[in-house]
Design a protein around this motif. Structure first.
Motif, PDB file in Angstrom:
ATOM      1  N   GLU A   1      -3.209  -1.862  -5.371  1.00  0.00           N
ATOM      2  CA  GLU A   1      -4.558  -1.291  -5.420  1.00  0.00           C
ATOM      3  C   GLU A   1      -4.537   0.210  -5.142  1.00  0.00           C
ATOM      4  O   GLU A   1      -5.240   0.992  -5.769  1.00  0.00           O
ATOM      5  CB  GLU A   1      -5.488  -1.994  -4.421  1.00  0.00           C
ATOM      6  CG  GLU A   1      -6.027  -3.305  -4.914  1.00  0.00           C
ATOM      7  CD  GLU A   1      -6.636  -3.223  -6.318  1.00  0.00           C
ATOM      8  OE1 GLU A   1      -7.550  -2.426  -6.560  1.00  0.00           O
ATOM      9  OE2 GLU A   1      -6.165  -3.982  -7.202  1.00  0.00           O
TER      10      GLU A   1
ATOM     11  N   THR B   1      -3.597   6.832  -9.189  1.00  0.00           N
ATOM     12  CA  THR B   1      -3.394   7.198 -10.596  1.00  0.00           C
ATOM     13  C   THR B   1      -4.727   7.603 -11.215  1.00  0.00           C
ATOM     14  O   THR B   1      -4.814   8.603 -11.925  1.00  0.00           O
ATOM     15  CB  THR B   1      -2.789   6.007 -11.376  1.00  0.00           C
ATOM     16  OG1 THR B   1      -1.644   5.569 -10.677  1.00  0.00           O
ATOM     17  CG2 THR B   1      -2.402   6.393 -12.781  1.00  0.00           C
ATOM     18  N   GLY B   2      -5.774   6.833 -10.915  1.00  0.00           N
ATOM     19  CA  GLY B   2      -7.102   7.122 -11.471  1.00  0.00           C
ATOM     20  C   GLY B   2      -7.659   8.450 -11.007  1.00  0.00           C
ATOM     21  O   GLY B   2      -8.515   9.037 -11.675  1.00  0.00           O
TER      22      GLY B   2
ATOM     23  N   TYR C   1      -2.175   2.408  -5.644  1.00  0.00           N
ATOM     24  CA  TYR C   1      -1.632   3.221  -6.739  1.00  0.00           C
ATOM     25  C   TYR C   1      -2.544   3.236  -7.955  1.00  0.00           C
ATOM     26  O   TYR C   1      -2.570   4.222  -8.687  1.00  0.00           O
ATOM     27  CB  TYR C   1      -0.166   2.867  -7.023  1.00  0.00           C
ATOM     28  CG  TYR C   1       0.672   3.588  -5.987  1.00  0.00           C
ATOM     29  CD1 TYR C   1       0.974   4.944  -6.139  1.00  0.00           C
ATOM     30  CD2 TYR C   1       1.028   2.983  -4.803  1.00  0.00           C
ATOM     31  CE1 TYR C   1       1.660   5.642  -5.150  1.00  0.00           C
ATOM     32  CE2 TYR C   1       1.716   3.672  -3.813  1.00  0.00           C
ATOM     33  CZ  TYR C   1       2.032   5.001  -3.996  1.00  0.00           C
ATOM     34  OH  TYR C   1       2.687   5.700  -3.019  1.00  0.00           O
ATOM     35  N   LYS C   2      -3.360   2.196  -8.126  1.00  0.00           N
ATOM     36  CA  LYS C   2      -4.393   2.253  -9.176  1.00  0.00           C
ATOM     37  C   LYS C   2      -5.386   3.368  -8.825  1.00  0.00           C
ATOM     38  O   LYS C   2      -5.765   4.180  -9.654  1.00  0.00           O
ATOM     39  CB  LYS C   2      -5.160   0.919  -9.234  1.00  0.00           C
ATOM     40  CG  LYS C   2      -4.621  -0.052 -10.258  1.00  0.00           C
ATOM     41  CD  LYS C   2      -5.604  -1.213 -10.418  1.00  0.00           C
ATOM     42  CE  LYS C   2      -4.907  -2.510 -10.072  1.00  0.00           C
ATOM     43  NZ  LYS C   2      -5.798  -3.623  -9.759  1.00  0.00           N
ATOM     44  N   LYS C   3      -5.793   3.386  -7.561  1.00  0.00           N
ATOM     45  CA  LYS C   3      -6.755   4.396  -7.081  1.00  0.00           C
ATOM     46  C   LYS C   3      -6.150   5.798  -7.235  1.00  0.00           C
ATOM     47  O   LYS C   3      -6.800   6.717  -7.731  1.00  0.00           O
ATOM     48  CB  LYS C   3      -7.048   4.086  -5.608  1.00  0.00           C
ATOM     49  CG  LYS C   3      -8.229   4.744  -5.019  1.00  0.00           C
ATOM     50  CD  LYS C   3      -8.815   3.948  -3.847  1.00  0.00           C
ATOM     51  CE  LYS C   3      -7.950   3.910  -2.627  1.00  0.00           C
ATOM     52  NZ  LYS C   3      -8.592   3.208  -1.495  1.00  0.00           N
TER      53      LYS C   3
END
Ligand code: 48F
Length: 256
Positions: free
Chosen positions: A16, A22-23, A18-20
């Motif tokens: 979660e 990257t985004g 790294y999604k945040k």
């Protein structure tokens, strides 16, 4: 017994986060500093439909709110700014001279909660070390983990945005990064020092002078005083909240 193992807990966090992360490498607006002005700006800009990333060097966002005055955790907000407390669901008590008091911890929590739930991404424990510049415009910021920044020889990473807001308070970190390169020469943001205490004047100053200091670099809150030599003002917060609102309006307009 629930059917999970130790590694799955770590995997959930890493996935979660790294999604945040990257985004948020490319945002409409990066706000540096999660004090009152930055958090209000984040909320309003997110509500205006923009993609907002807040980068905060400390573990706890909230900046100078938590401790009120000398650790007495109450803050003061003027009558004309109290609607912002209502908007964030922060309770307040009317007092004399059109001054309201509010619980400092409730204010810090209320601002953070609303900004994040509106959709702003908060990256705490991340320190902005420098600014990215290209063709005379600010294009992003240079960021390191706070535990690493200045302590270890580890390179930072870069985050890009259409606008960067310096909401770092007394330090005005981003403005200083531009100023020390001599890029503010000949402007009234060149070589000014924050002025001595004058609460009423300081409160007006942070609202009136919030704005763009350099192409695509905006300044709000106490950074306004550090940038233009305005007076300091102590634990009164109406100006910070209004300054955050004002910068959000200006930045949203500039990006449309
Ligand atoms: O100082 P701060 O609360 O800024 P503000 O929104 O509000 C000022 C008031 O708190 C108070 C006042 C005037 O007397 O009423 O001082 O202008 O919050 C600034 C935030 O920026 C973070 C810092 O940890 C704090 O949470 N910050 C500072 N430098 C950096 C940073 C950096 N290099 N990178 C990321 N965050």
């Amino acid at each position: 017994m629930d059917g999970f193992n130790n590694t799955q807990i770590s995997a959930a966090i890493v996935g979660e986060y790294y999604k945040k992360l990257t985004g948020s490498l490319q945002s409409d607006v990066i706000i540096v500093g999660a004090g009152p002005s930055g958090l209000v700006a984040a909320y309003d800009l997110t509500k205006a439909g923009l993609k907002v990333t807040i980068i905060e060097k400390r573990l706890s966002p909230g900046g100078g709110i938590w401790g009120g005055g000398i650790g007495m955790n109450e803050i003061v907000v003027q009558d004309h700014a109290v609607a912002i407390l209502d908007e964030f669901g922060v309770r307040h008590k009317p007092g004399e001279n059109a001054l309201h008091t509010a619980d400092a911890v409730e204010l810090a929590c209320g601002l953070c909660l609303k900004a994040i739930q509106a959709g702003a991404v908060m990256l705490n424990l991340m320190t902005v070390e420098d600014v990215c510049l290209s063709e005379g415009e600010v294009t992003g910021v240079v960021v390191n983990r706070s535990m690493i920044s200045g302590a270890l020889p580890v390179d930072p990473i870069m985050f890009s945005a259409g606008a960067v807001i310096d909401a770092t308070g007394h330090e005005a970190v981003i403005v200083e990064a531009v100023r020390r390169r001599g890029l503010l020469k000949g402007t009234d943001a060149d070589g000014r020092l924050e002025g001595p205490m004058d609460a009423a004047a300081g409160e007006a100053f942070v609202v009136e002078r919030a704005g763009e200091v350099y192409p695509r670099l905006w300044v709000t809150g106490m950074s306004v005083c550090a940038t233009f030599g305005g007076p300091r003002m102590g634990p009164i917060f109406g100006g910070m909240l209004l300054s955050g609102k004002r910068i959000a309006e200006m930045v949203a307009k500039s990006l449309k």
